[in-house]
Design a protein around this motif. Structure first.
Motif, PDB file in Angstrom:
ATOM      1  N   ARG A  49      30.464  -3.419  -3.471  1.00 37.10           N
ATOM      2  CA  ARG A  49      29.976  -4.452  -2.663  1.00 37.10           C
ATOM      3  C   ARG A  49      28.679  -5.052  -3.459  1.00 37.10           C
ATOM      4  N   CYS A  50      28.727  -6.089  -3.552  1.00 35.13           N
ATOM      5  CA  CYS A  50      27.520  -6.985  -4.269  1.00 35.13           C
ATOM      6  C   CYS A  50      27.308  -8.434  -3.407  1.00 35.13           C
ATOM      7  N   ASP A  51      26.006  -8.652  -3.230  1.00 34.41           N
ATOM      8  CA  ASP A  51      25.519  -9.760  -2.617  1.00 34.41           C
ATOM      9  C   ASP A  51      24.831 -10.613  -3.803  1.00 34.41           C
ATOM     10  N   LEU A  52      25.604 -11.657  -3.964  1.00 36.18           N
ATOM     11  CA  LEU A  52      25.333 -12.444  -5.339  1.00 36.18           C
ATOM     12  C   LEU A  52      24.169 -13.472  -5.230  1.00 36.18           C
ATOM     13  N   ARG A  53      23.666 -13.330  -3.803  1.00 34.38           N
ATOM     14  CA  ARG A  53      22.604 -14.274  -3.294  1.00 34.38           C
ATOM     15  C   ARG A  53      21.193 -13.327  -3.969  1.00 34.38           C
ATOM     16  N   ASP A  54      21.422 -12.175  -3.970  1.00 29.73           N
ATOM     17  CA  ASP A  54      20.273 -11.188  -4.285  1.00 29.73           C
ATOM     18  C   ASP A  54      20.180 -10.457  -5.540  1.00 29.73           C
ATOM     19  N   ALA A  55      19.471 -10.918  -6.422  1.00 26.66           N
ATOM     20  CA  ALA A  55      19.162 -10.315  -7.921  1.00 26.66           C
ATOM     21  C   ALA A  55      19.425  -9.030  -7.722  1.00 26.66           C
ATOM     22  N   ALA A  56      18.426  -8.142  -6.935  1.00 27.80           N
ATOM     23  CA  ALA A  56      18.421  -6.709  -6.932  1.00 27.80           C
ATOM     24  C   ALA A  56      19.805  -6.056  -6.590  1.00 27.80           C
ATOM     25  N   SER A  57      20.675  -6.766  -5.675  1.00 25.51           N
ATOM     26  CA  SER A  57      22.084  -6.414  -5.480  1.00 25.51           C
ATOM     27  C   SER A  57      22.822  -6.358  -6.556  1.00 25.51           C
ATOM     28  N   ILE A  58      22.607  -7.439  -7.263  1.00 23.57           N
ATOM     29  CA  ILE A  58      23.589  -7.636  -8.689  1.00 23.57           C
ATOM     30  C   ILE A  58      23.101  -6.539  -9.838  1.00 23.57           C
ATOM     31  N   ARG A  59      21.787  -6.269  -9.892  1.00 27.45           N
ATOM     32  CA  ARG A  59      21.343  -5.165 -11.008  1.00 27.45           C
ATOM     33  C   ARG A  59      21.831  -3.898 -10.251  1.00 27.45           C
ATOM     34  N   ALA A  60      21.865  -3.717  -9.296  1.00 30.89           N
ATOM     35  CA  ALA A  60      22.311  -2.252  -8.774  1.00 30.89           C
ATOM     36  C   ALA A  60      23.871  -2.047  -8.840  1.00 30.89           C
ATOM     37  N   THR A  61      24.603  -3.220  -8.504  1.00 33.37           N
ATOM     38  CA  THR A  61      26.081  -3.431  -9.110  1.00 33.37           C
ATOM     39  C   THR A  61      26.210  -3.043 -10.543  1.00 33.37           C
ATOM     40  N   LEU A  62      25.622  -3.618 -11.420  1.00 36.84           N
ATOM     41  CA  LEU A  62      25.809  -3.825 -12.965  1.00 36.84           C
ATOM     42  C   LEU A  62      25.627  -2.350 -13.352  1.00 36.84           C
ATOM     43  N   GLU A  63      24.346  -1.685 -12.680  1.00 37.33           N
ATOM     44  CA  GLU A  63      24.103  -0.200 -13.131  1.00 37.33           C
ATOM     45  C   GLU A  63      25.432   0.847 -12.707  1.00 37.33           C
ATOM     46  N   GLN A  64      26.037   0.345 -11.826  1.00 37.33           N
ATOM     47  CA  GLN A  64      27.347   1.112 -11.283  1.00 37.33           C
ATOM     48  C   GLN A  64      28.322   1.002 -12.165  1.00 37.33           C
ATOM     49  N   ILE A  65      28.447  -0.177 -12.509  1.00 40.36           N
ATOM     50  CA  ILE A  65      29.610  -0.689 -13.298  1.00 40.36           C
ATOM     51  C   ILE A  65      29.878  -0.052 -14.592  1.00 40.36           C
ATOM     52  N   GLY A  66      29.000   0.328 -15.470  1.00 41.06           N
ATOM     53  CA  GLY A  66      29.166   1.153 -16.638  1.00 41.06           C
ATOM     54  C   GLY A  66      29.620   0.015 -17.865  1.00 41.06           C
ATOM     55  N   ASP A  67      29.999   0.685 -18.894  1.00 40.25           N
ATOM     56  CA  ASP A  67      30.486  -0.027 -20.123  1.00 40.25           C
ATOM     57  C   ASP A  67      31.959   0.203 -20.196  1.00 40.25           C
ATOM     58  N   GLY A  68      32.599  -0.457 -21.456  1.00 34.76           N
ATOM     59  CA  GLY A  68      33.954  -0.427 -21.863  1.00 34.76           C
ATOM     60  C   GLY A  68      34.748  -1.281 -21.177  1.00 34.76           C
ATOM     61  N   TRP A  69      34.263  -2.381 -20.672  1.00 38.05           N
ATOM     62  CA  TRP A  69      35.301  -3.370 -20.122  1.00 38.05           C
ATOM     63  C   TRP A  69      35.899  -4.335 -20.890  1.00 38.05           C
ATOM     64  N   ASP A  70      37.050  -5.144 -20.643  1.00 31.21           N
ATOM     65  CA  ASP A  70      37.758  -5.796 -21.534  1.00 31.21           C
ATOM     66  C   ASP A  70      37.442  -7.116 -20.988  1.00 31.21           C
ATOM     67  N   MET A  71      37.214  -7.468 -19.666  1.00 31.16           N
ATOM     68  CA  MET A  71      37.396  -8.553 -19.125  1.00 31.16           C
ATOM     69  C   MET A  71      36.424  -8.978 -17.885  1.00 31.16           C
ATOM     70  N   LEU A  72      35.564  -9.635 -17.561  1.00 26.80           N
ATOM     71  CA  LEU A  72      34.893 -10.373 -16.458  1.00 26.80           C
ATOM     72  C   LEU A  72      35.612 -11.495 -15.898  1.00 26.80           C
ATOM     73  N   ALA A  73      36.377 -11.415 -14.702  1.00 26.12           N
ATOM     74  CA  ALA A  73      37.014 -12.474 -13.918  1.00 26.12           C
ATOM     75  C   ALA A  73      35.612 -12.876 -12.937  1.00 26.12           C
TER      76      ALA A  73
END
Length: 262
Positions: A49-73
């Motif tokens: 879950r991520c609230d795109l209105r909130d930069a802190a929420s985006i940062r927290a989401t990115l920290e959980q996502i990790g590396d090694g992805w092929d695509m962002l839609a």
């Protein structure tokens, strides 16, 4: 031989085009991380879950996502019926923060595909105005900027114009530094749950006029294959482009008069 499973992040996966994109890749056997502010049951491998209105929420989401992805839609967006500051924070700034945060998490040869809109038509004539917005990376500053704008100019249009221009300016640096391609897809009206909101803000008569010109509104099945292609290795030499997926409406509008066939 079937291709190897890929790792796909879909932002805005709860409904509409985003849900259809997540379901498409999940059905292919890819590993799909579905991101949205809402809880949902879209077929996927992981959920955040991520609230795109909130930069802190985006940062927290990115920290959980990790590396090694092929695509962002990046499909998430809200209509002009929402508060103006939120429209810019979600559709433009939140998208920007998510995209820039994902670039180092994508593999070389990866891709970002962001859903813009044909409502962004005319961005070339507003570059001076959009330049001011693109200098801002703080939510409060973006909200203050919007308060100084003409209240009669649709904020949804501004958000999508900024999305298109930002992506075009990002294309070169993203390729040079990360070997990642970035493109936008601009649908016309699409039969999704937020279509009534667009009818309220843009006018039902206008949207009916679009339908009359091209024969129908789009469905998600018209849009998803274009997103999938731009995110695929087959589109490996396409970057910085805005692909209009609107049944030819914008072309018919700007290239008058049409050729008469007998």
């Amino acid at each position: 031989m079937a291709s190897e499973p890929r790792r796909i992040v879909v932002v805005g996966a709860a409904s509409g085009i985003g849900a259809a994109v997540a379901e498409h890749f999940h059905g292919r056997g890819d590993h799909v991380l579905a991101v949205d502010i809402r809880e949902h049951r879209t077929p996927a491998s992981q959920y955040l879950r991520c609230d795109l209105r909130d930069a802190a929420s985006i940062r927290a989401t990115l920290e959980q996502i990790g590396d090694g992805w092929d695509m962002l839609a990046h499909v998430a967006g809200i209509p002009g019926t929402a508060p103006a500051a939120d429209v810019l924070k979600v559709n433009y700034l939140g998208m920007r923060l998510m995209v820039e945060g994902m670039l180092p998490r994508l593999r070389e040869g990866g891709a970002v595909v962001t859903v813009a809109s044909t409502a962004g038509l005319g961005w070339e004539q507003r570059i001076d105005v959009l330049n001011e917005l693109l200098e801002l990376t703080d939510g409060d500053a973006v909200a203050a900027w919007q308060e100084r704008q003409d209240p009669t100019y649709p904020v949804y249009t501004t958000s999508k114009q900024a999305t298109i221009l930002y992506t075009k300016r990002l294309a070169g640096p993203a390729w040079t530094k990360y070997r990642v391609r970035v493109n936008t897809v601009s649908p016309g009206p699409v039969q999704t749950p937020i279509l009534p909101d667009f009818e309220r803000t843009m006018g039902k008569e206008m949207l009916d006029g679009v339908k009359a010109t091209v024969g129908r509104h789009a469905t998600v099945d018209d849009i998803v294959p274009v997103i999938a292609f731009l995110g695929s290795p087959e589109a490996g030499w396409i970057t910085g482009q805005d692909v209009q997926v609107d049944g030819g409406f914008i072309t018919a509008l700007v290239s008058q008069p049409p050729i008469e066939l007998v």
